[in-house]
Design an enzyme around this catalytic site. Sequence first.
Site, PDB file in Angstrom:
ATOM      1  N   GLU A   1       3.582  -1.265   9.569  1.00 52.88           N
ATOM      2  CA  GLU A   1       4.783  -0.866  10.611  1.00 52.88           C
ATOM      3  C   GLU A   1       4.223  -1.115  12.059  1.00 52.88           C
ATOM      4  OE1 GLU A   1       4.975   3.455  10.149  1.00 52.88           O
ATOM      5  OE2 GLU A   1       5.381   3.225   7.987  1.00 52.88           O
TER       6      GLU A   1
ATOM      7  N   GLU B   1      14.247   0.328   9.874  1.00 49.03           N
ATOM      8  CA  GLU B   1      14.508   1.718   9.433  1.00 49.03           C
ATOM      9  C   GLU B   1      15.084   2.707  10.453  1.00 49.03           C
ATOM     10  OE1 GLU B   1      11.256   3.566   7.385  1.00 49.03           O
ATOM     11  OE2 GLU B   1      12.448   5.527   7.167  1.00 49.03           O
TER      12      GLU B   1
ATOM     13  N   ASP C   1       2.813  -1.314   0.636  1.00 43.65           N
ATOM     14  CA  ASP C   1       2.657  -0.693   2.096  1.00 43.65           C
ATOM     15  C   ASP C   1       1.008  -0.548   2.296  1.00 43.65           C
ATOM     16  OD1 ASP C   1       4.676  -0.082   3.581  1.00 43.65           O
ATOM     17  OD2 ASP C   1       5.057   1.863   2.680  1.00 43.65           O
TER      18      ASP C   1
ATOM     19  N   ASP D   1       4.568   3.758   1.238  1.00 47.07           N
ATOM     20  CA  ASP D   1       3.572   4.902   1.525  1.00 47.07           C
ATOM     21  C   ASP D   1       4.215   6.285   1.656  1.00 47.07           C
ATOM     22  OD1 ASP D   1       4.691   4.688   3.827  1.00 47.07           O
ATOM     23  OD2 ASP D   1       2.795   4.654   4.812  1.00 47.07           O
TER      24      ASP D   1
ATOM     25  N   LYS E   1       2.930  -4.563   3.673  1.00 50.70           N
ATOM     26  CA  LYS E   1       3.847  -4.548   4.736  1.00 50.70           C
ATOM     27  C   LYS E   1       3.396  -3.429   5.528  1.00 50.70           C
ATOM     28  CE  LYS E   1       7.495  -1.237   4.098  1.00 50.70           C
ATOM     29  NZ  LYS E   1       7.157  -0.152   5.022  1.00 50.70           N
TER      30      LYS E   1
HETATM   31  O1  KIV Z   1       7.201   3.891   2.382  1.00 52.92           O
HETATM   32  C1  KIV Z   1       8.487   3.548   2.222  1.00 52.92           C
HETATM   33  O2  KIV Z   1       8.995   4.051   1.183  1.00 52.92           O
HETATM   34  C2  KIV Z   1       8.911   2.765   3.130  1.00 52.92           C
HETATM   35  C3  KIV Z   1      10.665   2.557   3.016  1.00 52.92           C
HETATM   36  C4  KIV Z   1      11.376   3.732   3.312  1.00 52.92           C
HETATM   37  C5  KIV Z   1      10.995   1.409   3.673  1.00 52.92           C
HETATM   38  O3  KIV Z   1       8.588   2.199   3.958  1.00 52.92           O
END
Ligand code: KIV
Length: 279
Positions: A115, A182, A83, A44, A113
Amino acid sequence: MKNTVSTLLAQKQSGDKITMLTAYDFTTARIMDECGVNAILIGDSLGMVMLGYDNTLPVTMEDMIHHTAAVSRGAQNAFIVADMPFMSYQVSVQEAVINAGRLIKEGGANAVKLEGGAEVCEQIRAIVNASIPVVAHLGLTPQSVNVFGGFKVQGKNISNAKKLIEDSLKIQEAGACAVVLEGIPAQLAQIITNKLLIPTIGIGAGNGCDGQVLVYQDMLGLTTGHTPKFVKRFAEAGEVMRKGIAEYISETKEGSFPAPEHTYAIDEDVIAEIKKEYE
Ligand code: KIV
């Protein structure tokens, strides 16, 4: 050969480092795939590097599906992770499963993915139960920028470091197939990597992780202004682009572009006839 959840796990077990890069479009994804990157993340972060927002919060499901589908069309072998954008999984477990499903069905992703740690374990469990692999994301999680008060390194004090270790065990127990770490100290990332059976993929988390991920605009030198400490600029593609664009402008203005080799011809008798009538 297509990279899968099993490939990444086998890489952790054999010590073969996992390479992941972000991509947001067909052409870039195809180049990365041809180079043999193990995994592509449609992050994202596209909100910042593709759409020009200050942070990732405004990114929508439609944005993510649009870019994920383009990347999926470009990459044959890389494991595709999409994401889940801010507010697409926090509100309810049901919404999380529906939105994860859209990234797989409409975007062609292989995994999603999201968070967070303990607070998203219910969502991770439900998405995995729907047969969708989940990559977790801990540490400096950009969707929490307003809670952190900026993009700040996490896990530097004892309670925060302990919580990250506990969270990593909880997301593994909930069924996550990998975790992005991260913006955390390298030694802490190493402890988490040693404790977990699933692969850790680091960004600003040192070289003890099972793999690395970078935003491609950062690592190819396309971004300007402040470069975070953890970014290595492996190329200066921005300079190459600036030079090419400047040459295009100058050759077009002076008339040397397009040259004969960039121009379509027409039979002499056809053009003679046309000229007779119109010139
Ligand atoms: O959004 C993204 O690019 C990420 C990476 C920084 C891991 O989550």
